[in-house]
Design an enzyme around this catalytic site. Sequence first.
Site, PDB file in Angstrom:
ATOM      1  N   SER A 158      13.863   3.032  21.711  1.00 10.17           N
ATOM      2  CA  SER A 158      15.232   2.389  22.039  1.00 10.17           C
ATOM      3  C   SER A 158      14.569   0.868  21.883  1.00 10.17           C
ATOM      4  O   SER A 158      15.182   0.701  21.833  1.00 10.17           O
ATOM      5  CB  SER A 158      15.471   2.855  23.003  1.00 10.17           C
ATOM      6  N   HIS A 170      17.731   5.808  15.851  1.00  8.84           N
ATOM      7  CA  HIS A 170      17.659   5.841  17.283  1.00  8.84           C
ATOM      8  C   HIS A 170      19.202   6.172  17.875  1.00  8.84           C
ATOM      9  O   HIS A 170      20.691   5.717  17.442  1.00  8.84           O
ATOM     10  CB  HIS A 170      17.977   4.069  17.445  1.00  8.84           C
ATOM     11  N   GLU A 185      21.903   4.025  15.323  1.00  3.26           N
ATOM     12  CA  GLU A 185      21.333   2.965  14.810  1.00  3.26           C
ATOM     13  C   GLU A 185      20.185   3.185  13.595  1.00  3.26           C
ATOM     14  O   GLU A 185      19.081   4.073  14.020  1.00  3.26           O
ATOM     15  CB  GLU A 185      21.093   1.873  15.733  1.00  3.26           C
ATOM     16  N   ASN A 210      21.427  -1.714  22.445  1.00  4.59           N
ATOM     17  CA  ASN A 210      20.687  -2.628  23.988  1.00  4.59           C
ATOM     18  C   ASN A 210      20.937  -3.714  23.854  1.00  4.59           C
ATOM     19  O   ASN A 210      19.887  -4.013  25.118  1.00  4.59           O
ATOM     20  CB  ASN A 210      19.590  -0.987  23.569  1.00  4.59           C
TER      21      ASN A 210
HETATM   22  P1  NAI Z   1      11.575  13.094  27.341  1.00  9.94           P
HETATM   23  O1  NAI Z   1      10.362  11.687  28.699  1.00  9.94           O
HETATM   24  O2  NAI Z   1      12.645  13.646  27.983  1.00  9.94           O
HETATM   25  O3  NAI Z   1      10.727  13.215  26.129  1.00  9.94           O
HETATM   26  C1  NAI Z   1       9.677  12.717  25.418  1.00  9.94           C
HETATM   27  C2  NAI Z   1       9.092  14.210  25.394  1.00  9.94           C
HETATM   28  O4  NAI Z   1       7.582  13.905  24.910  1.00  9.94           O
HETATM   29  C3  NAI Z   1       8.242  14.842  26.476  1.00  9.94           C
HETATM   30  O5  NAI Z   1       8.671  16.323  26.523  1.00  9.94           O
HETATM   31  C4  NAI Z   1       7.205  14.891  26.283  1.00  9.94           C
HETATM   32  O6  NAI Z   1       5.836  16.061  26.720  1.00  9.94           O
HETATM   33  C5  NAI Z   1       7.014  14.743  24.274  1.00  9.94           C
HETATM   34  N1  NAI Z   1       5.633  14.241  24.090  1.00  9.94           N
HETATM   35  C6  NAI Z   1       4.826  12.877  24.386  1.00  9.94           C
HETATM   36  N2  NAI Z   1       4.152  13.390  23.642  1.00  9.94           N
HETATM   37  C7  NAI Z   1       3.933  13.930  23.299  1.00  9.94           C
HETATM   38  C8  NAI Z   1       3.345  14.407  22.079  1.00  9.94           C
HETATM   39  N3  NAI Z   1       1.675  13.700  21.287  1.00  9.94           N
HETATM   40  N4  NAI Z   1       3.898  15.312  21.230  1.00  9.94           N
HETATM   41  C9  NAI Z   1       4.470  15.509  22.043  1.00  9.94           C
HETATM   42  N5  NAI Z   1       5.332  15.463  22.309  1.00  9.94           N
HETATM   43  C10 NAI Z   1       4.583  14.673  22.926  1.00  9.94           C
HETATM   44  O7  NAI Z   1      11.973  11.031  27.383  1.00  9.94           O
HETATM   45  P2  NAI Z   1      13.439  11.229  25.861  1.00  9.94           P
HETATM   46  O8  NAI Z   1      14.070  10.486  26.802  1.00  9.94           O
HETATM   47  O9  NAI Z   1      13.895  12.162  25.497  1.00  9.94           O
HETATM   48  O10 NAI Z   1      13.099   9.688  25.218  1.00  9.94           O
HETATM   49  C11 NAI Z   1      12.647   9.896  23.818  1.00  9.94           C
HETATM   50  C12 NAI Z   1      12.860   8.824  22.729  1.00  9.94           C
HETATM   51  O11 NAI Z   1      13.696   8.850  23.001  1.00  9.94           O
HETATM   52  C13 NAI Z   1      12.083   7.823  23.830  1.00  9.94           C
HETATM   53  O12 NAI Z   1      11.413   6.538  22.830  1.00  9.94           O
HETATM   54  C14 NAI Z   1      13.458   6.788  24.439  1.00  9.94           C
HETATM   55  O13 NAI Z   1      13.350   5.384  24.097  1.00  9.94           O
HETATM   56  C15 NAI Z   1      14.640   7.154  22.824  1.00  9.94           C
HETATM   57  N6  NAI Z   1      15.264   7.620  23.791  1.00  9.94           N
HETATM   58  C16 NAI Z   1      15.884   7.880  24.654  1.00  9.94           C
HETATM   59  C17 NAI Z   1      16.884   7.999  24.864  1.00  9.94           C
HETATM   60  C18 NAI Z   1      17.930   8.442  26.694  1.00  9.94           C
HETATM   61  O14 NAI Z   1      18.790   8.378  26.645  1.00  9.94           O
HETATM   62  N7  NAI Z   1      16.850   9.242  27.089  1.00  9.94           N
HETATM   63  C19 NAI Z   1      18.446   7.416  23.746  1.00  9.94           C
HETATM   64  C20 NAI Z   1      17.828   7.043  23.287  1.00  9.94           C
HETATM   65  C21 NAI Z   1      16.741   6.845  22.844  1.00  9.94           C
END
Ligand code: NAI
Length: 677
Positions: free
Chosen positions: A408, A429, A441, A479
């Site tokens: 993001s 995104h 995006e 953002n």
């Molecule tokens: P989250 O913490 O809920 O999920 C991330 C997941 O990735 C975790 O389950 C973790 O175990 C897994 N993970 C980490 N390293 C890994 C690897 N090497 N191999 C496989 N799995 C792995 O985080 P979230 O909120 O889902 O965010 C994920 C991405 O999405 C980030 O880049 C964030 O910036 C982006 N994002 C988040 C938004 C939000 O509102 N939370 C909105 C838009 C984008």
Amino acid sequence: MTQINPVTTLEKDGDIAVITLNAPPVNALSEIMREGLIAALKLADTDASARAILVICAGRTFIAGADISEFDKVQTGASLRDVQDAFDAVSKPVVMGLHGTILGGGLETAMCGHYRVAVPSAKMGQPEVALGLVPGAGGTQRLPRLVGVESALAMVTDGKPISAAEALRLGLIDALLPEGDVRTAALDYARTVKDVRRTRDMNDKVTGVAPQVFNDFRESHDFGGFEAPGDAVACVEAATRLNFDEGLEFERVIFEARKASAQSLAMRYAFFAERKAGKVPGLADDVPILAIKNVGVVGAGFMGSGIAQVFANAGLTVILVEADDAALARGMDGIAKAYETAVARGRLKQDEADARRGRIKPSTKLDDMAACDLVVEAVFERMDVKKQVMAKLDAVLRPDAIIASNTSFLDLNEIAAATSRPERVLGLHFFSPAAVMRLVEVVKADTTSASVLATALKLTKTIGKLGVVVGAGPGFVGNRMLLARQRQADWLVLEGASPFAVDKVMTDFGFPMGPFALADLAGLDLFWDAATSKGETLRDLLCEAGRKGQKSGAGYYDYDEKRKGSPSPVTEKMLADLRTQKGITPRAISDSEILERCLYPLINEGAKILEEGKAARASDIDVIWLTGFGWPLYWGGPMYHAGVIGLSTVAAGLRKYGVPPSPLLEKLAAENKAFPG
Ligand code: NAI
Ligand code: 3HC
């Protein structure tokens, strides 16, 4: 066959006169179509060998509405009223054969006919409220005569189309045709009709309706800041207390006023802005598009599991990879629960839910993704983790596969450079929650190839999302602008405003929530690290106290078990202490200052984004804010709204609050121009 004009033909099929309208793509009821239709109706009526008339449309749909692009021009030629009069003057039965999306002026024209028949896949409705309008071609007078006041009120105020089966149940259409060739089946139907049956003369359903019905409807419906639905209620009410012609006149006056209103102008702008967003300047139509059948998602966290569902819902097979079994099980449980909820709420049939769930294949091995055409990574928002995952994917995937990041905020160019295929890397995104939000995006890294960009854009359409292309850079478009607003909101709060007052000004403007409620929803620890927290901002202090937002039951607000927030005295106290610590004496801050300081810097950031070429047009930025951040539709988007306020007012406001206006903003303000659409 007689070619009446370029979009209208008249021909005989046995003793039925068939009028065919053909103006791709959506048969909008433009001036030329109105004139053709009127002329064809007159000619068919005077043809002694024609017993009845059938009106159909060629192409993908029956008339999908009046031609919206004409609304900004001076009207010439035949009017919508002339079309209605032409139908009412016909002395033979008129059958309307319907398919596709019969919307707005399209449905109104259909209701001018004496009988309506439709294929089961047809959808019909009065969506004018979505353009800040009321139906303007007799819809508010004919619809209640056919379906009754209650259903008419629902249709003209929520604007949602109904199915052909529902239309049959309500009496809007007379028969369902077999799916397929409308012309043949509608002709068969036309051969059975005998009488002329004008909707205008059907008064049963609008007679004796108590005025209380409308008062009750108004009381039980909150239209927020939208003006049109209330006006539409008034028009339907007029159908119950005025005769048909007076009712039409009542509707016409309101329609004209609505057409000239600021809300409708903004909403029409937004309609075309959204359609323009899919067209990328410089991206040739014939650029090769890669077939995407198998996709992968890395990370089954909050976003990854949502993205996996989006793909599976669109029929794609998804491999979902997590770091370990426990995290994978958590993600898959969440997905199963989401589908169970959809079934329990009647949004999905059990077998469809099972099929969708079955398309998501869980794994803990990136190697299982070898056959994927495209993979989206949604792992933690940390550059080192992203780069590691990118490099591994690069090693596993076919050389022509595309790798997308859901970051993001991070630098897409750096992420792309972690692979040996930077031309096949881009950002997708998704907004949260991914299954609900339409916006994606589509982030073009400096290296992303045209073919990869075009493929990603097509994919967003396939999965029912709205892709808007943006350039790489911190926070991309949405953002980055949000951060500019948050910075101001944080200063306002330090200077003396309460976070709750700031939020209230934003919700009064029309946002679904203000910056602080939004931060609570996203999680205050999103960009916070306990190890580096210095306790210098209110957010730091809240996080340090374990108040991390909705998920922890408290953030800026206190939350009850239903996650309903109330202003927190704890936050107020922390804020007061922080001001004292910083030597700030709080001052009273007016609502207008709050509004200007939240909006103008955001607009200014949008201007910088345009200057840097990170968005192709101002309207793309507006689409991002309308669909991704809840910018009120009736204000058209930040860049459009800036034009309404006047760019010189925005520039002067920025200077007053100590924010240097961007050179583009200064230049356009000096030239008395708005941002170019
Ligand atoms: P989250 O913490 O809920 O999920 C991330 C997941 O990735 C975790 O389950 C973790 O175990 C897994 N993970 C980490 N390293 C890994 C690897 N090497 N191999 C496989 N799995 C792995 O985080 P979230 O909120 O889902 O965010 C994920 C991405 O999405 C980030 O880049 C964030 O910036 C982006 N994002 C988040 C938004 C939000 O509102 N939370 C909105 C838009 C984008
Ligand atoms: N007038 C003018 N142009 C229209 C139009 C309309 N009513 N409806 C669609 N278009 C144009 C679009 O701008 C687009 O043009 P482009 O190719 O140059 O970008 C093209 O038709 C195709 O539209 P979409 O990309 O939206 O095609 P979809 O297949 O995705 O959707 C649709 C088709 C469901 C018909 C959708 O276009 C739509 O919802 N249109 C608007 C329907 C509407 O609001 N009708 C009411 C109009 S107001 C009215 O009728 C007032 C009356 O009461 C007097």
